[in-house]
Design a protein around this motif. Structure first.
Motif, PDB file in Angstrom:
ATOM      1  N   PHE A 104       0.827  -1.262   0.048  1.00 58.05           N
ATOM      2  CA  PHE A 104       0.318   0.092  -0.025  1.00 58.05           C
ATOM      3  C   PHE A 104       0.874   1.243   0.107  1.00 58.05           C
ATOM      4  O   PHE A 104       0.734   2.129  -0.948  1.00 58.05           O
ATOM      5  CB  PHE A 104      -0.986   0.006   1.191  1.00 58.05           C
ATOM      6  N   TYR A 105       1.773   1.343   0.811  1.00 58.36           N
ATOM      7  CA  TYR A 105       2.787   2.635   1.029  1.00 58.36           C
ATOM      8  C   TYR A 105       3.584   2.705  -0.325  1.00 58.36           C
ATOM      9  O   TYR A 105       3.810   3.923  -0.712  1.00 58.36           O
ATOM     10  CB  TYR A 105       3.531   2.379   2.131  1.00 58.36           C
ATOM     11  N   LEU A 106       3.935   1.439  -0.827  1.00 57.72           N
ATOM     12  CA  LEU A 106       4.872   1.540  -1.930  1.00 57.72           C
ATOM     13  C   LEU A 106       4.181   2.109  -3.023  1.00 57.72           C
ATOM     14  O   LEU A 106       4.569   3.063  -4.048  1.00 57.72           O
ATOM     15  CB  LEU A 106       5.541   0.123  -2.207  1.00 57.72           C
ATOM     16  N   VAL A 107       3.100   1.637  -3.400  1.00 50.65           N
ATOM     17  CA  VAL A 107       2.294   2.079  -4.593  1.00 50.65           C
ATOM     18  C   VAL A 107       1.718   3.604  -4.222  1.00 50.65           C
ATOM     19  O   VAL A 107       1.963   4.248  -5.191  1.00 50.65           O
ATOM     20  CB  VAL A 107       0.687   1.134  -4.585  1.00 50.65           C
ATOM     21  N   PHE A 108       1.254   3.765  -3.277  1.00 49.83           N
ATOM     22  CA  PHE A 108       0.998   5.392  -3.017  1.00 49.83           C
ATOM     23  C   PHE A 108       1.931   6.178  -3.179  1.00 49.83           C
ATOM     24  O   PHE A 108       1.962   7.214  -3.972  1.00 49.83           O
ATOM     25  CB  PHE A 108       0.304   5.342  -1.523  1.00 49.83           C
ATOM     26  N   GLY A 109       3.294   5.803  -2.560  1.00 50.26           N
ATOM     27  CA  GLY A 109       4.290   6.669  -2.502  1.00 50.26           C
ATOM     28  C   GLY A 109       4.904   6.910  -4.117  1.00 50.26           C
ATOM     29  O   GLY A 109       4.966   8.024  -4.562  1.00 50.26           O
ATOM     30  N   ALA A 110       5.093   5.872  -4.786  1.00 54.37           N
ATOM     31  CA  ALA A 110       5.479   5.928  -6.404  1.00 54.37           C
ATOM     32  C   ALA A 110       4.386   6.759  -7.114  1.00 54.37           C
ATOM     33  O   ALA A 110       4.997   7.758  -7.878  1.00 54.37           O
ATOM     34  CB  ALA A 110       5.470   4.553  -6.697  1.00 54.37           C
ATOM     35  N   PHE A 111       3.179   6.701  -6.891  1.00 52.91           N
ATOM     36  CA  PHE A 111       2.192   7.406  -7.623  1.00 52.91           C
ATOM     37  C   PHE A 111       2.202   8.750  -7.154  1.00 52.91           C
ATOM     38  O   PHE A 111       2.060   9.660  -8.025  1.00 52.91           O
ATOM     39  CB  PHE A 111       0.804   6.559  -7.439  1.00 52.91           C
ATOM     40  N   PHE A 112       2.219   9.151  -6.035  1.00 56.09           N
ATOM     41  CA  PHE A 112       2.351  10.439  -5.676  1.00 56.09           C
ATOM     42  C   PHE A 112       3.403  11.320  -6.064  1.00 56.09           C
ATOM     43  O   PHE A 112       3.217  12.375  -6.421  1.00 56.09           O
ATOM     44  CB  PHE A 112       2.241  10.655  -4.201  1.00 56.09           C
ATOM     45  N   VAL A 113       4.751  10.576  -5.891  1.00 58.41           N
ATOM     46  CA  VAL A 113       6.016  11.104  -6.754  1.00 58.41           C
ATOM     47  C   VAL A 113       5.718  11.482  -8.186  1.00 58.41           C
ATOM     48  O   VAL A 113       5.992  12.648  -8.683  1.00 58.41           O
ATOM     49  CB  VAL A 113       7.039  10.484  -6.497  1.00 58.41           C
ATOM     50  N   LEU A 114       5.125  10.462  -8.870  1.00 62.88           N
ATOM     51  CA  LEU A 114       4.751  10.626 -10.357  1.00 62.88           C
ATOM     52  C   LEU A 114       3.819  12.000 -10.531  1.00 62.88           C
ATOM     53  O   LEU A 114       3.950  12.721 -11.536  1.00 62.88           O
ATOM     54  CB  LEU A 114       4.467   9.590 -10.918  1.00 62.88           C
ATOM     55  N   ALA A 115       2.908  11.693  -9.561  1.00 60.22           N
ATOM     56  CA  ALA A 115       1.811  12.876  -9.903  1.00 60.22           C
ATOM     57  C   ALA A 115       2.470  14.131  -9.559  1.00 60.22           C
ATOM     58  O   ALA A 115       1.948  15.173 -10.353  1.00 60.22           O
ATOM     59  CB  ALA A 115       0.710  12.751  -8.758  1.00 60.22           C
ATOM     60  N   ALA A 116       3.430  14.321  -8.402  1.00 59.68           N
ATOM     61  CA  ALA A 116       3.799  15.708  -8.149  1.00 59.68           C
ATOM     62  C   ALA A 116       4.856  16.378  -9.296  1.00 59.68           C
ATOM     63  O   ALA A 116       4.573  17.522  -9.587  1.00 59.68           O
ATOM     64  CB  ALA A 116       4.903  15.508  -6.799  1.00 59.68           C
ATOM     65  N   ILE A 117       5.282  15.566 -10.043  1.00 53.14           N
ATOM     66  CA  ILE A 117       6.210  15.837 -11.306  1.00 53.14           C
ATOM     67  C   ILE A 117       5.034  16.366 -12.448  1.00 53.14           C
ATOM     68  O   ILE A 117       5.233  17.206 -13.201  1.00 53.14           O
ATOM     69  CB  ILE A 117       6.840  14.633 -11.758  1.00 53.14           C
ATOM     70  N   ASN A 118       3.856  15.510 -12.640  1.00 58.40           N
ATOM     71  CA  ASN A 118       2.931  15.976 -13.319  1.00 58.40           C
ATOM     72  C   ASN A 118       2.241  17.260 -13.325  1.00 58.40           C
ATOM     73  O   ASN A 118       2.250  18.070 -14.025  1.00 58.40           O
ATOM     74  CB  ASN A 118       1.976  14.899 -13.818  1.00 58.40           C
ATOM     75  N   MET A 119       2.249  17.295 -12.034  1.00 55.20           N
ATOM     76  CA  MET A 119       1.288  18.617 -11.430  1.00 55.20           C
ATOM     77  C   MET A 119       2.247  19.764 -11.646  1.00 55.20           C
ATOM     78  O   MET A 119       1.589  20.752 -12.172  1.00 55.20           O
ATOM     79  CB  MET A 119       1.003  18.711  -9.932  1.00 55.20           C
ATOM     80  N   TYR A 120       3.587  19.771 -11.641  1.00 62.64           N
ATOM     81  CA  TYR A 120       4.404  20.648 -11.583  1.00 62.64           C
ATOM     82  C   TYR A 120       4.578  21.097 -13.262  1.00 62.64           C
ATOM     83  O   TYR A 120       4.701  22.387 -13.561  1.00 62.64           O
ATOM     84  CB  TYR A 120       5.680  20.284 -11.155  1.00 62.64           C
ATOM     85  N   ARG A 121       4.537  20.161 -14.096  1.00 59.53           N
ATOM     86  CA  ARG A 121       4.510  20.219 -15.544  1.00 59.53           C
ATOM     87  C   ARG A 121       3.449  21.134 -16.047  1.00 59.53           C
ATOM     88  O   ARG A 121       3.432  21.813 -16.608  1.00 59.53           O
ATOM     89  CB  ARG A 121       4.982  18.919 -16.102  1.00 59.53           C
ATOM     90  N   LYS A 122       1.978  20.452 -15.360  1.00 55.17           N
ATOM     91  CA  LYS A 122       0.867  21.311 -15.586  1.00 55.17           C
ATOM     92  C   LYS A 122       0.922  22.725 -15.246  1.00 55.17           C
ATOM     93  O   LYS A 122       0.377  23.491 -16.042  1.00 55.17           O
ATOM     94  CB  LYS A 122      -0.061  20.384 -15.110  1.00 55.17           C
ATOM     95  N   ALA A 123       1.532  23.077 -14.201  1.00 57.44           N
ATOM     96  CA  ALA A 123       1.473  24.295 -13.617  1.00 57.44           C
ATOM     97  C   ALA A 123       2.355  25.224 -14.799  1.00 57.44           C
ATOM     98  O   ALA A 123       1.871  26.356 -14.912  1.00 57.44           O
ATOM     99  CB  ALA A 123       2.179  24.640 -12.285  1.00 57.44           C
ATOM    100  N   ASN A 124       3.505  24.605 -15.182  1.00 57.53           N
ATOM    101  CA  ASN A 124       4.180  25.572 -16.315  1.00 57.53           C
ATOM    102  C   ASN A 124       3.265  25.702 -17.581  1.00 57.53           C
ATOM    103  O   ASN A 124       3.247  26.743 -18.166  1.00 57.53           O
ATOM    104  CB  ASN A 124       5.446  24.641 -16.598  1.00 57.53           C
ATOM    105  N   LYS A 125       2.716  24.476 -17.909  1.00 58.30           N
ATOM    106  CA  LYS A 125       1.743  24.735 -18.934  1.00 58.30           C
ATOM    107  C   LYS A 125       0.693  25.818 -18.763  1.00 58.30           C
ATOM    108  O   LYS A 125       0.552  26.456 -19.881  1.00 58.30           O
ATOM    109  CB  LYS A 125       0.991  23.462 -19.245  1.00 58.30           C
ATOM    110  N   GLU A 126       0.067  25.789 -17.635  1.00 56.93           N
ATOM    111  CA  GLU A 126      -0.825  26.808 -17.567  1.00 56.93           C
ATOM    112  C   GLU A 126      -0.334  28.272 -17.339  1.00 56.93           C
ATOM    113  O   GLU A 126      -1.115  29.272 -17.950  1.00 56.93           O
ATOM    114  CB  GLU A 126      -1.502  26.722 -16.072  1.00 56.93           C
ATOM    115  N   LYS A 127       0.569  28.260 -16.939  1.00 54.29           N
ATOM    116  CA  LYS A 127       1.433  29.648 -16.821  1.00 54.29           C
ATOM    117  C   LYS A 127       1.476  30.110 -18.252  1.00 54.29           C
ATOM    118  O   LYS A 127       1.426  31.454 -18.594  1.00 54.29           O
ATOM    119  CB  LYS A 127       2.929  29.769 -16.117  1.00 54.29           C
ATOM    120  N   MET A 128       1.639  29.399 -19.344  1.00 48.96           N
ATOM    121  CA  MET A 128       1.916  29.725 -20.763  1.00 48.96           C
ATOM    122  C   MET A 128       0.647  29.930 -21.467  1.00 48.96           C
ATOM    123  O   MET A 128       0.611  30.591 -22.779  1.00 48.96           O
ATOM    124  CB  MET A 128       3.008  28.865 -21.635  1.00 48.96           C
TER     125      MET A 128
END
Length: 257
Positions: A104-128
């Protein structure tokens, strides 16, 4: 009695925050709820996931209502993608039975880290990008349907809602304007979380009292998120949220060690 009242007030306040961020950023709110239920209230993983799905549903219904009034939802995409999430949502709720202990912790942790990267990328997309725009006349709806099946599965097995995947996908791959993607994702989430809720309820994964308390706050908070979305670009907020998600993911991964 006082302790119960304080806990209920805490759940309502949490719900307002979750609803506000969920509707504003199109991420559902489960990424906040599940870690808090696990680490603060010490819920078993399945109960945290199932209860989160209930809250995500109430949040998404409120947000959908607001975005439809603003005419920001792409109805064609919402209908196609929402239907595609249903089978994945049912499968995900049953697969959640096997998320135990370190897995449970491994799956959630990996997904959250990947999601954080996607969210940051999306933030840059939104800025433009502009705060408003038109949906492309032609978009690859078949690819969107395929993605939506997987989104429904992830939303149900992790209890986090599918916006964290759907929004970047619609922006990067299907070329939707960011605000339209957020609104449409919220509408899709209402359907997928309803399917997940039914199966989680059948499996006894929901703590109804706390779920309804948080959900009531989320229903109200989502209206605030919809209103703010008209006035703000969510790039900065998304970057801050991505940092919080990254920290949470690392916390999960450390627990898996």
């Amino acid at each position: 009695m006082r302790g119960m009242q304080m806990e209920a007030a805490g759940f309502l306040a949490l719900g307002v925050l979750v609803g506000l961020l969920g509707a504003l950023l199109g991420i559902g709110g489960g990424m906040v709820i599940v870690p808090l239920l696990v680490f603060v209230w010490h819920y078993e993983p399945q109960l945290a996931i199932g209860t989160s799905v209930l809250v995500v549903l109430m949040n998404a219904v409120s947000g959908t209502w607001g975005y439809i009034r603003q005419k920001k939802v792409c109805v064609d995409a919402a209908l196609k993608f929402a239907v595609a999430t249903v089978p994945g949502a049912f499968l995900g709720s049953y697969a959640a039975e096997y998320l135990q202990g370190r897995l449970f912790y491994l799956v959630f942790g990996a997904f959250f880290v990947l999601a954080a990267i996607n969210m940051y990328r999306k933030a840059n997309k939104e800025k433009m990008s502009k705060t408003a725009g038109e949906v492309p006349e032609v978009y690859n709806w078949k690819l969107g349907v395929l993605c939506s099946v997987g989104v429904g599965f992830l939303a149900s097995i992790l209890g986090i809602g599918g916006g964290i995947v759907h929004v970047p996908f619609m922006v990067y791959v299907l070329n939707f304007p960011v605000h339209v993607a957020i609104a449409t994702s919220t509408c899709i989430l209402a359907v997928s979380s309803l399917a997940g809720l039914v199966s989680h309820a059948m499996l006894g994964h929901i703590v109804w009292i706390s779920g309804l308390a948080i959900g009531a706050g989320a229903f109200v908070g989502a209206q605030g998120g919809v209103a703010l979305a008209q006035r703000l670009q969510s790039g900065i907020l998304m970057k801050l949220a991505s940092v919080l998600v990254l920290i949470t993911g690392i916390k999960f991964l450390l627990n898996a060690l």
